[in-house]
Design a protein around this motif. Sequence first.
Motif, mmCIF file in Angstrom:
data_model
loop_
_atom_site.group_PDB
_atom_site.id
_atom_site.type_symbol
_atom_site.label_atom_id
_atom_site.label_comp_id
_atom_site.label_asym_id
_atom_site.label_seq_id
_atom_site.Cartn_x
_atom_site.Cartn_y
_atom_site.Cartn_z
ATOM 1 N N THR A 359 -13.880 -2.405 -10.185
ATOM 2 C CA THR A 359 -13.780 -0.945 -10.163
ATOM 3 C C THR A 359 -14.477 -0.370 -8.933
ATOM 4 N N ILE A 360 -15.644 -0.897 -8.601
ATOM 5 C CA ILE A 360 -16.362 -0.418 -7.418
ATOM 6 C C ILE A 360 -15.545 -0.696 -6.157
ATOM 7 N N ALA A 361 -14.975 -1.881 -6.056
ATOM 8 C CA ALA A 361 -14.150 -2.195 -4.889
ATOM 9 C C ALA A 361 -12.975 -1.231 -4.798
ATOM 10 N N TRP A 362 -12.302 -0.997 -5.926
ATOM 11 C CA TRP A 362 -11.156 -0.076 -5.957
ATOM 12 C C TRP A 362 -11.584 1.322 -5.525
ATOM 13 N N ALA A 363 -12.741 1.777 -6.019
ATOM 14 C CA ALA A 363 -13.186 3.143 -5.728
ATOM 15 C C ALA A 363 -13.467 3.336 -4.241
ATOM 16 N N PHE A 364 -14.140 2.378 -3.614
ATOM 17 C CA PHE A 364 -14.442 2.517 -2.188
ATOM 18 C C PHE A 364 -13.161 2.484 -1.361
ATOM 19 N N ALA A 365 -12.213 1.640 -1.758
ATOM 20 C CA ALA A 365 -10.949 1.594 -1.017
ATOM 21 C C ALA A 365 -10.175 2.895 -1.193
ATOM 22 N N THR A 366 -10.149 3.417 -2.406
ATOM 23 C CA THR A 366 -9.419 4.653 -2.679
ATOM 24 C C THR A 366 -10.050 5.835 -1.959
ATOM 25 N N ALA A 367 -11.378 5.867 -1.937
ATOM 26 C CA ALA A 367 -12.084 6.963 -1.270
ATOM 27 C C ALA A 367 -12.066 6.819 0.242
ATOM 28 N N GLU A 381 -19.601 -12.690 -4.479
ATOM 29 C CA GLU A 381 -19.913 -12.736 -5.911
ATOM 30 C C GLU A 381 -18.674 -12.984 -6.757
ATOM 31 N N ALA A 382 -17.551 -12.397 -6.374
ATOM 32 C CA ALA A 382 -16.355 -12.479 -7.211
ATOM 33 C C ALA A 382 -15.646 -13.821 -7.113
ATOM 34 N N ASN A 396 -6.730 -5.430 -8.776
ATOM 35 C CA ASN A 396 -7.476 -4.355 -8.125
ATOM 36 C C ASN A 396 -8.356 -4.871 -6.995
ATOM 37 N N LEU A 397 -8.954 -6.044 -7.184
ATOM 38 C CA LEU A 397 -9.740 -6.641 -6.105
ATOM 39 C C LEU A 397 -8.875 -6.885 -4.879
ATOM 40 N N ALA A 398 -7.728 -7.526 -5.109
ATOM 41 C CA ALA A 398 -6.829 -7.832 -3.993
ATOM 42 C C ALA A 398 -6.395 -6.552 -3.293
ATOM 43 N N TRP A 399 -5.989 -5.552 -4.097
ATOM 44 C CA TRP A 399 -5.531 -4.286 -3.520
ATOM 45 C C TRP A 399 -6.643 -3.625 -2.719
ATOM 46 N N LEU A 434 1.354 -7.215 -10.834
ATOM 47 C CA LEU A 434 2.104 -8.194 -10.039
ATOM 48 C C LEU A 434 2.456 -7.598 -8.677
ATOM 49 N N ALA A 435 2.922 -6.349 -8.692
ATOM 50 C CA ALA A 435 3.307 -5.695 -7.441
ATOM 51 C C ALA A 435 2.106 -5.528 -6.516
ATOM 52 N N ASN A 436 0.960 -5.109 -7.076
ATOM 53 C CA ASN A 436 -0.233 -4.913 -6.254
ATOM 54 C C ASN A 436 -0.737 -6.220 -5.655
ATOM 55 N N LEU A 437 -0.686 -7.292 -6.432
ATOM 56 C CA LEU A 437 -1.144 -8.584 -5.922
ATOM 57 C C LEU A 437 -0.249 -9.054 -4.782
ATOM 58 N N ALA A 438 1.061 -8.955 -4.964
ATOM 59 C CA ALA A 438 1.989 -9.365 -3.908
ATOM 60 C C ALA A 438 1.792 -8.520 -2.656
ATOM 61 N N TRP A 439 1.681 -7.204 -2.848
ATOM 62 C CA TRP A 439 1.513 -6.295 -1.709
ATOM 63 C C TRP A 439 0.239 -6.615 -0.943
#
Length: 586
Positions: A359-367, A381-382, A396-399, A434-439
């Motif tokens: 979630t933290i990774a997603w938030a920083f990327a989104t922001a 760590e992951a 979400n990590l990959a994205w 699936l789409a997010n991982l491929a992208w």
Amino acid sequence: LRLGPPQQLLVMTGGVRGGGRARRRGGSDGRGRSRGPAVRPPAKLLTASLARAESASEVLRLHAEHGSAFNEIHLATCWSRLASTSQKEGRALSAGDLAPLRQQTVVLADTLGPRAIASTVHALARLGHFSGAGTSDGDEWDALWRALGVAAALRVTEEGGAAFGPQGLSLTAWAFAKASAGQAPPQALLDAIAVAAIPRLHEFKAQELANLAWAYGKSEHAAPALLDKIAAAATPRLGEFQPQGLANTAWAFAKAGHPAPSLFEAITLAAVTRLGSFKPQELANLCWAFARVRLPSPSLLDALAEEAARRLDAFSGQGVATLAWSYATLQHAQPDLFDAIAAEAAPRLRRFSPQAISTIAWAFATAGRPAPALFEAIADEAAPRLAEFAPQGLANLAWAFATSGARGSAQRRLFAALAAESPSRLATFKTRELANLAWACAKIGLAPRALFEALGEEVARRASAFSVPDMSMTAWAFASAGHAAPAMFDALAEAATPRARECSGQAIANLAWAYATARHASPSLYSALASMAASRARDLSPQAVSNIAWSFATASHPLAETHLLLDALGAAAQRRLGRFKPQELA
């Protein structure tokens, strides 16, 4: 036992039973009723002894020795005292410790009055013995909660809200919502409580209103009329609410998906000057609620960010993640807060849950907030813990890493670990995941063959379940990665063609570009895309116009249809050529 001298006990042959329906006695007949002495202590003195018991062991001993004399008041007092003493002692009572009392309560459940039911279920919820809790004795706890749920629904329906009182109604709803453990609480009970509570909400204290709202939010039980009335009753009284009540009320309405803009505006005014008295979890829940309902409140969010940044070391990992998610979701810029989160989270990631990390990774990327040291720490760590991550966390990590532009050896190690972990679990991924991982893999130029082969097979099996944007994203990813997947491209084309009207301009461009780049012929899909692109040509972005034109010229689509499309694109583009980038013009 503090029950008086022996001769006094000999005179009393049994306690006075509680009021209401005829009460069945407990007993030693092997059906869950405890053995008791031949001479039973007075009921009032037994109640007093239970209430004064200073340890869980003492409460259990009283039940073992006098359970056969228990009436409804004793049962409720016993459970309540066990909850209080075990929490004070920091002791978790085992299922074996509680088995005789639990069995007796199942037997007597239908004889309990409203207040005894409310006290009992509240204590059970505090003890943490929930229905369907996944323990070896889960069926027994299920039986207890079912019996109490049936009894409670009957009492609320027959005797109404007055018998329970505001506290009883709110505690009963709260307890069943808390104890549902991922299962739906008794629907008939929650319906009955809603009907009984509505005309009495003016009698509820602030904490009781907050507890009732929380119960319906937690259970996600549809009760729009009740929530409307709670909002109306609570709004003018929010000054009476404690910080926890304010946070829980906002959280409840957000969780229930029940719009209440006036209530949220009032919560803003009531909370903004009191944030210093909120606990970290309450700050996180309040922030999450405003993000969940997509209700920006600049004054509250600014003050909350300042308060949270000062106390980040007191937030749990999930609390830190909730803050980051909330501000990113609302697109409310708080660079100082994000920088503080990055500094606080990086050295603590080992203690964070997989969900909090992703979630933290997603938030920083989104922001769009750069944090290279944080992303390096997340990757380190992951990578060795990916087996602990849910499919959404993996995607979400990959994205996040692909979107943030984070680069380096740690990122490569993370994607290598993702490529090893994901193939065997793709059947559990949602289509968006699936789409997010491929992208993400295609975006950063790391597209392991084994992973893409597994992805292609899974997408082909579920192509009809994909949304049109996810179809276009997946097709783009495979074409960009240069991975041939004929069966997948056929399945996506078959699924997308009849749904071409759902395509945005970007989706039209991505699909057309992907099939042209992959050199995968699909005349029916191209005809559908051509028709949609021509009708929307004026609304397409310069990038979409140029990519669609290039795709149709490259794909060897029938010339007549291609010429009509190019005429429409050219007419739409010629008035906007100054907005085209050089590559798009070319």
